[in-house]
Write a protein that holds these residues in place. Structure first.
Motif, PDB file in Angstrom:
ATOM      1  N   PHE A  72       0.732  -1.327  -0.019  1.00 47.09           N
ATOM      2  CA  PHE A  72      -0.099   0.023  -0.056  1.00 47.09           C
ATOM      3  C   PHE A  72       0.838   1.484   0.190  1.00 47.09           C
ATOM      4  N   ASP A  73       0.339   2.191  -0.695  1.00 47.88           N
ATOM      5  CA  ASP A  73       1.146   3.687  -0.651  1.00 47.88           C
ATOM      6  C   ASP A  73       0.887   4.295   0.708  1.00 47.88           C
ATOM      7  N   SER A  74       1.447   5.421   0.600  1.00 46.44           N
ATOM      8  CA  SER A  74       1.365   6.233   1.663  1.00 46.44           C
ATOM      9  C   SER A  74      -0.199   6.922   1.944  1.00 46.44           C
ATOM     10  N   GLN A  75      -0.891   7.441   1.148  1.00 44.22           N
ATOM     11  CA  GLN A  75      -2.116   8.127   0.797  1.00 44.22           C
ATOM     12  C   GLN A  75      -3.002   6.981   1.161  1.00 44.22           C
ATOM     13  N   HIS A  76      -3.012   5.834   0.710  1.00 48.55           N
ATOM     14  CA  HIS A  76      -4.020   4.879   0.825  1.00 48.55           C
ATOM     15  C   HIS A  76      -3.918   3.994   2.182  1.00 48.55           C
ATOM     16  N   GLN A 100      13.962  10.999  -3.431  1.00 49.40           N
ATOM     17  CA  GLN A 100      12.931  11.794  -4.252  1.00 49.40           C
ATOM     18  C   GLN A 100      13.000  11.452  -5.789  1.00 49.40           C
ATOM     19  N   MET A 101      14.246  11.217  -6.398  1.00 52.72           N
ATOM     20  CA  MET A 101      14.429  10.872  -7.738  1.00 52.72           C
ATOM     21  C   MET A 101      13.695   9.523  -7.995  1.00 52.72           C
ATOM     22  N   ILE A 154      18.976   0.834  -1.496  1.00 49.62           N
ATOM     23  CA  ILE A 154      18.930   1.272  -2.885  1.00 49.62           C
ATOM     24  C   ILE A 154      17.651   1.942  -3.039  1.00 49.62           C
ATOM     25  N   ASP A 155      16.497   1.296  -2.550  1.00 50.90           N
ATOM     26  CA  ASP A 155      15.269   1.680  -2.714  1.00 50.90           C
ATOM     27  C   ASP A 155      14.537   2.484  -1.236  1.00 50.90           C
ATOM     28  N   THR A 156      14.947   3.818  -1.277  1.00 47.29           N
ATOM     29  CA  THR A 156      14.521   4.578   0.280  1.00 47.29           C
ATOM     30  C   THR A 156      13.145   5.365  -0.130  1.00 47.29           C
ATOM     31  N   ARG A 157      12.372   4.894  -0.868  1.00 45.35           N
ATOM     32  CA  ARG A 157      11.046   5.669  -1.029  1.00 45.35           C
ATOM     33  C   ARG A 157      10.346   5.803   0.190  1.00 45.35           C
ATOM     34  N   GLY A 209       7.184   6.271  -8.384  1.00 44.39           N
ATOM     35  CA  GLY A 209       5.830   6.345  -7.664  1.00 44.39           C
ATOM     36  C   GLY A 209       6.168   6.166  -6.192  1.00 44.39           C
ATOM     37  N   ASP A 210       5.160   6.403  -5.610  1.00 39.16           N
ATOM     38  CA  ASP A 210       5.336   5.681  -3.947  1.00 39.16           C
ATOM     39  C   ASP A 210       5.308   4.134  -3.863  1.00 39.16           C
ATOM     40  N   CYS A 211       5.590   3.759  -2.564  1.00 36.35           N
ATOM     41  CA  CYS A 211       5.648   2.377  -2.324  1.00 36.35           C
ATOM     42  C   CYS A 211       4.567   1.511  -2.847  1.00 36.35           C
ATOM     43  N   GLY A 212       4.910   0.410  -3.456  1.00 34.80           N
ATOM     44  CA  GLY A 212       4.009  -0.168  -4.360  1.00 34.80           C
ATOM     45  C   GLY A 212       3.363  -0.158  -5.513  1.00 34.80           C
TER      46      GLY A 212
END
Length: 551
Positions: free
Chosen positions: A359-363, A536-537, A390-393, A543-546
Motif C-alpha cells: 500500500f502507498d502512503s496516501q491509501h 526523491q528521484m 537502494i530503494d529508500t522511497r 511512484g510511492d511504495c507499491g
C-alpha cells in the motif's frame, strides 16, 4: 503490417547463437508487456497445433531414456497457460531408483513441474467441469499409487509436494471430491510430532517487535522463492529440514502468500508436525492478494471465505494476514479491511492480526482513517513494502504515516536479491538475461532497481562503503545492509528470502543482531542511500511504495 519482419532482423534472428537469442527474447518480454502477451499467445498457437506425442514407460525409462526431453515439452505447456492440457502427459514412474540416480533427480524435478502446473491451473480459477474433475482425480490417484509403490519397495517418495498441491486443487475446485488418504509423513518421534527445540542461546540474541498480539523476530523467513523453480527445486524433506534449522535459531516467523506456489501447503505441512509447545511459537504470515475485480460481491461471507481458504491451506491459524488490492479507485478494499479486522475478533482461530501489502502512503492513511471511523481502532499492524539502501522511497512519506498510526513496516528487497553482498564487490555488471549469468528472477528484478538508483559504478562505491563498515564490525556486507534498514523509523522487521531446501543463511543473518551502527557508519551509509536526493528521484520516477505493482 501484421506478419512483416524486417529483412535484416529476420537474417539476424535466423543466424544468432541460441544463447544470445534466448537472452534477447528475455530482454524483450521483460521490458514490454505487450510483447510478452504476443510471445505467449504465439507459443500457445504453435503448441496446440503440435501437441507432444505420448511416450510409453519403455520409451521414457528404457535403454535410451527420453524423460528429460519429454518433461521439457510438458513445461512448455503449463508455463504457456495450458495447464489442463499438460496433465495427461505427466509421467509417474514405477521403476527402481536410488537417491543418486539421475532418474530420481528427474522425478524430483517432475514433482516441481506438477506443483507449477497445478498452481497455473488454480490461478486461472477454472470452471468445475467433469472433465477437469476426472483429470485431477486421475493425477491424484496416480500419485497415491506411486506413493504406495515407494512404501512397498523401500524407495523415497519423490512426489510429496505434488501430492499436497493436487489435493489442494481438488479441495478448492471440487470440495465434494472423494480423495484417497495418503500415507506420506516426515520421520517424527513416537508421538507423531517433530522434535524441534528453539535454541535459547541464539533466541536471546534476536530482537523482537510486537505486531498486535504477536511477538515477532525482526528477521522473517520469506518464501517468495517457492513461486518458481527458477530458484531451484527441493524435496519436501529438505524444505522441512531447513525450516527446522530456522526455528532452532529463533527465526519462527515466516512470510508467504496465496500465489507463492505451494508455500502455504509446504509450511502448513511442516508446522502441523511440530510438537504443540513449538508449533504454538511458530508465526505464519500469509497474504490475500486481489489482483483484479472480485468475481463475487464484497460481503462478509466473501471476506470470511478468503480467510478460511488461507487457513485451510496452512492447516490452522494465520497469525498475520496481509492484504493487497489492485486499484485504489475501486473502494471495496475499505469494506474488506473493516471485515478482516472484525474477523480477527469473531474468528481468532482463523486469523490473529491484519496487515497491508504494497500500500502507498496516501491509501495507508485512508485505510487507517476509515477503520477508525468504522471500528474505533486502527486494526492494521503492518505494511509490507520494498525498502533497502537502494530503494529508500519509504523515507519520503511512508515512515511518517506509519509513525502517525503506529504501523510497522515489514520490508522485502532489503538485500536487493543478494546484490548487497560480498559476492558482487569489485565485479563487472552482469548481463542479467544471459544463460551464463545464472541469475534468479529476484536478481533480475533488483538489478533494474539498481539501474534506477544509479550506475553500476555508483553501486560498487556503495558496496565498498558497506565492506569498510562490515570489516570494522567483523560482520558481512548483508548484515550491514540489513541493520541499516532495521534502524530506519517504523521498520519492524526485514524479510530474508529463504531458498528452502537449497540454501540456508540463518547463521549469517543472526550476526545482524550483534551489530550496532555508530553515528559515523550511519552518516556514511545515508550519504549513499539518501544523498544527492536519491529517494526523491526514485519516488518521482517509480511512484510511492507499491506503485510498480499497479502500473
Amino acid at each position: 503490417m501484421a506478419g512483416h519482419v524486417n529483412m535484416m532482423d529476420d537474417v539476424l534472428i535466423s543466424q544468432l547463437p541460441p544463447d544470445i537469442l534466448k537472452s534477447s527474447l528475455r530482454a524483450l518480454v521483460s521490458q514490454n508487456s505487450a510483447a510478452q502477451k504476443i510471445f505467449v499467445e504465439h507459443v500457445r498457437v504453435l503448441l496446440k497445433a503440435s501437441l507432444p506425442a505420448y511416450a510409453s514407460p519403455s520409451e521414457l525409462f528404457g535403454d535410451k531414456p527420453c524423460y528429460a526431453q519429454f518433461l521439457a515439452s510438458i513445461r512448455c505447456l503449463f508455463t504457456s497457460k495450458m495447464a489442463i492440457e499438460s496433465f495427461p502427459y505427466i509421467p509417474l514412474a514405477h521403476a527402481q531408483w536410488h537417491p543418486n540416480d539421475p532418474l530420481f533427480s528427474a522425478l524430483k524435478q517432475a514433482c516441481g513441474d506438477i506443483v507449477q502446473a497445478i498452481q497455473a491451473l488454480k490461478e486461472t480459477r477454472p470452471k468445475s467441469t467433469e472433465e477437469l474433475r476426472e483429470r485431477l482425480l486421475s493425477l491424484s490417484n496416480a500419485i497415491s499409487n506411486c506413493e504406495s509403490y515407494c512404501l512397498s519397495n523401500s524407495l523415497h517418495f519423490p512426489f510429496a509436494r505434488a501430492q499436497l498441491q493436487v489435493v489442494d486443487a481438488l479441495q478448492l475446485i471440487f470440495p465434494d471430491a472423494h480423495l484417497r488418504q495418503h500415507h506420506f509423513n516426515r520421520v517424527t518421534n513416537a508421538t507423531g510430532t517433530m522434535d524441534v527445540n528453539v535454541d535459547g542461546s541464539t533466541y536471546d540474541i534476536l530482537e523482537h517487535i510486537q505486531l498486535g498480539p504477536l511477538k515477532v523476530p525482526r528477521i522473517l523467513n520469506g518464501l517468495w522463492q517457492l513461486s518458481s523453480p527458477a530458484w531451484g527445486t527441493a524435496s519436501l524433506d529438505k524444505q522441512h529440514t531447513d525450516f527446522e534449522q530456522l526455528i532452532r535459531v529463533g527465526f519462527v516467523a515466516t512470510d508467504m502468500a496465496d500465489h507463492y506456489g505451494d508455500a502455504e501447503l509446504v509450511y502448513g505441512a511442516f508446522r502441523n508436525q511440530l510438537a504443540p509447545e513449538i508449533s504454538s511459537k511458530v508465526i505464519a504470515c500469509s497474504k490475500w492478494c486481489v489482483f483484479g475485480p472480485p468475481a463475487k460481491p464484497v460481503t462478509h461471507q466473501f471476506v470470511l471465505s478468503a480467510v478460511m481458504e488461507r487457513s485451510r491451506r496452512l492447516g490452522g491459524r494465520v497469525e498475520l494476514l496481509q492484504f493487497h488490492w489492485y486499484d485504489y479507485n475501486a473502494k471495496d478494499y475499505l469494506r474488506i479491511l473493516v471485515e478482516l479486522v472484525k474477523i480477527t475478533k469473531t474468528h481468532p482461530h482463523l486469523v490473529s492480526a491484519i496487515g497491508l501489502c504494497n500500500f502507498d502512503s496516501q491509501h495507508t492513511e485512508e485505510a487507517c482513517q476509515h477503520l477508525l471511523q468504522e471500528t474505533n481502532e486502527i486494526g492494521i499492524v503492518s505494511n509490507q513494502i520494498q525498502y533497502s539502501l537502494i530503494d529508500t522511497r519509504p523515507s519520503i512519506k511512508m515512515e511518517a504515516v506509519c509513525q502517525k498510526f503506529g504501523i510497522k513496516l515489514l520490508t522485502y528487497g532489503s538485500f536487493c536479491g543478494g546484490f548487497l553482498s560480498d559476492k558482487w564487490l569489485n565485479v563487472n555488471a552482469p548481463n542479467v538475461y544471459s544463460e551464463q549469468a545464472q541469475l534468479t528472477p529476484s536478481q533480475r528484478k533488483y538489478f533494474d532497481m539498481i539501474n534506477n538508483w544509479g550506475s553500476w559504478d555508483d553501486f560498487q562505491a556503495l558496496l565498498r562503503a558497506l565492506r569498510r563498515v562490515a570489516t570494522k564490525h567483523n560482520v558481512d556486507i548483508a548484515n550491514v545492509a540489513t541493520r541499516w534498514v532495521l534502524d530506519r523509523p517504523s521498520v519492524g522487521a526485514v524479510i530474508a528470502g529463504t531458498r528452502a531446501g537449497i540454501s540456508n543463511n540463518s547463521l549469517s543473518n543472526l550476526k545482524t543482531f550483534s551489530l550496532t551502527l555508530d553515528a559515523e557508519d550511519t552518516k556514511q551509509l545515508n550519504g549513499y542511500a539518501l544523498g544527492t536526493n536519491r529517494a526523491q528521484m526514485l519516488y518521482n520516477q517509480i511512484g510511492d511504495c507499491g506503485n510498480e505493482y499497479r502500473q
